[in-house]
Design a protein around this motif. Structure first.
Motif, PDB file in Angstrom:
ATOM      1  N   CYS A   1      -2.748  10.389   2.568  1.00 35.06           N
ATOM      2  CA  CYS A   1      -3.667  10.019   2.632  1.00 35.06           C
ATOM      3  C   CYS A   1      -4.790  10.969   3.057  1.00 35.06           C
ATOM      4  O   CYS A   1      -5.688  12.027   2.710  1.00 35.06           O
ATOM      5  CB  CYS A   1      -4.547   8.606   2.838  1.00 35.06           C
TER       6      CYS A   1
ATOM      7  N   ASN B   1       0.678  -1.391   0.306  1.00 34.26           N
ATOM      8  CA  ASN B   1       0.217   0.053   0.221  1.00 34.26           C
ATOM      9  C   ASN B   1       0.991   1.469  -0.019  1.00 34.26           C
ATOM     10  O   ASN B   1       0.002   2.354   0.024  1.00 34.26           O
ATOM     11  CB  ASN B   1      -0.897  -0.001   1.026  1.00 34.26           C
TER      12      ASN B   1
ATOM     13  N   LYS C   1       2.348   3.071   8.108  1.00 33.51           N
ATOM     14  CA  LYS C   1       0.724   3.772   9.036  1.00 33.51           C
ATOM     15  C   LYS C   1       1.566   5.104   8.379  1.00 33.51           C
ATOM     16  O   LYS C   1      -0.091   5.928   8.313  1.00 33.51           O
ATOM     17  CB  LYS C   1       0.201   3.150   9.442  1.00 33.51           C
TER      18      LYS C   1
ATOM     19  N   ASP D   1      -1.113   7.716   6.888  1.00 30.19           N
ATOM     20  CA  ASP D   1      -1.705   9.124   6.887  1.00 30.19           C
ATOM     21  C   ASP D   1      -1.367   9.965   6.469  1.00 30.19           C
ATOM     22  O   ASP D   1      -2.545  10.807   6.583  1.00 30.19           O
ATOM     23  CB  ASP D   1      -1.897   8.642   8.665  1.00 30.19           C
TER      24      ASP D   1
ATOM     25  N   THR E   1      -2.517   3.565  -0.840  1.00 31.60           N
ATOM     26  CA  THR E   1      -3.458   3.170  -0.660  1.00 31.60           C
ATOM     27  C   THR E   1      -3.986   3.495   0.270  1.00 31.60           C
ATOM     28  O   THR E   1      -3.561   2.482   1.719  1.00 31.60           O
ATOM     29  CB  THR E   1      -3.646   1.922  -1.339  1.00 31.60           C
ATOM     30  N   LYS E   2      -5.189   3.895   0.854  1.00 34.28           N
ATOM     31  CA  LYS E   2      -6.003   3.740   2.561  1.00 34.28           C
ATOM     32  C   LYS E   2      -7.385   3.125   2.278  1.00 34.28           C
ATOM     33  O   LYS E   2      -8.202   4.862   1.559  1.00 34.28           O
ATOM     34  CB  LYS E   2      -5.687   5.281   3.569  1.00 34.28           C
ATOM     35  N   ASP E   3      -8.188   2.170   2.931  1.00 36.21           N
ATOM     36  CA  ASP E   3      -9.463   2.122   2.386  1.00 36.21           C
ATOM     37  C   ASP E   3      -9.785   1.990   1.433  1.00 36.21           C
ATOM     38  O   ASP E   3     -10.749   2.313   1.136  1.00 36.21           O
ATOM     39  CB  ASP E   3     -10.101   3.253   3.282  1.00 36.21           C
ATOM     40  N   GLY E   4      -8.647   1.775   0.441  1.00 33.00           N
ATOM     41  CA  GLY E   4      -9.144   0.957  -0.434  1.00 33.00           C
ATOM     42  C   GLY E   4      -9.078   2.936  -1.357  1.00 33.00           C
ATOM     43  O   GLY E   4      -9.304   2.544  -3.159  1.00 33.00           O
ATOM     44  N   LYS E   5      -9.278   3.329  -0.826  1.00 33.38           N
ATOM     45  CA  LYS E   5      -8.566   4.628  -1.795  1.00 33.38           C
ATOM     46  C   LYS E   5      -7.207   5.192  -1.889  1.00 33.38           C
ATOM     47  O   LYS E   5      -6.528   5.156  -1.008  1.00 33.38           O
ATOM     48  CB  LYS E   5      -9.043   6.133  -1.367  1.00 33.38           C
TER      49      LYS E   5
END
Length: 232
Positions: A229, A169, A222, A226, A191-195
């Motif tokens: 994103c 990710n 992470k 974070d 990529t975070k939560d599929g976005k």
């Protein structure tokens, strides 16, 4: 190591750093390091910024070499004498000069250790070839652009650019200027939560701190994801 590259790197350092390493504050006559000392500084800076435990012996050796070399320069300049004229028949400094040398050595050793070389390298950047050697040191494998599947800890090159798959990710990119499309030569994609999100910049100093911190385990996947994103 290319002499022109080393001297160009020296000139790219912040003036405050160059002055410190030339004797500012301890001598009236500044003594800039010669090319061989600059080359040692170049290596030392990179080891301090991105070296591993395996590099500690070389790092200490370079620290001693540079501190001695800078001390010799200032000692000779302050006294207006060649180093050999300050030594006895056995090549050892006479007492008064040994005392001066010891003080200079302590100053330069402390100064070299205190400088935030990771930040300095973040400002001056690294070449793609240097980054490839660094990635391999940290266990990254080279892939071909046509067969890349985004496997973690892999990378590939293209048109002098570099694509680094850090995790599933998270990836880091150095893009040739003509292909940056005004989105920045340096980019972090996450990529975070599929976005998917991308943070791009043309400034090395805004890219390399996170890149170095991730490689060295000082910043987690992470944390960087974070940051990328949450900027959107």
């Amino acid at each position: 190591m290319n002499t022109d590259n080393v001297n160009k790197w020296w000139r790219s350092l912040p003036e405050s750093i160059r002055l410190k390493l030339s004797g500012h504050g301890i001598t009236d006559i500044l003594q800039e390091p010669d090319t061989s000392l600059r080359a040692a500084l170049y290596k030392y800076a990179r080891l301090r910024a991105v070296g591993t435990e395996k590099d500690k012996d070389e790092e200490r050796s370079l620290l001693n070499e540079i501190a001695c070399g800078l001390s010799d320069l200032v000692l000779a300049g302050n006294n207006g004498m060649a180093l050999e004229d300050m030594c006895n028949e056995d090549g050892e400094f006479l007492e008064e000069y040994q005392e001066q040398f010891d003080k200079l050595y302590d100053y330069y050793e402390e100064t070299l250790v205190e400088i935030n070389w990771a930040l300095i390298i973040s400002h001056t950047g690294m070449s793609v070839s240097e980054l490839i050697r660094l990635l391999k040191k940290y266990g990254y494998k080279r892939m071909d652009i046509d067969t890349d599947k985004g496997i973690p800890k892999t990378f590939y090159t293209y048109h002098r650019g570099l694509h680094i798959n850090a995790t599933e990710n998270l990836s880091f990119h150095i893009v040739p200027q003509k292909e940056s499309f005004e989105m920045g030569r340096f980019a972090i994609c996450a990529t975070k939560d599929g976005k998917g999100s991308q943070l791009g910049t043309d400034h090395a100093r805004l890219f390399f701190p996170d890149f170095f911190a991730f490689l060295k385990g000082e910043k987690s996947e992470k944390e960087i994801i974070d940051e990328v994103c949450d900027c959107e």
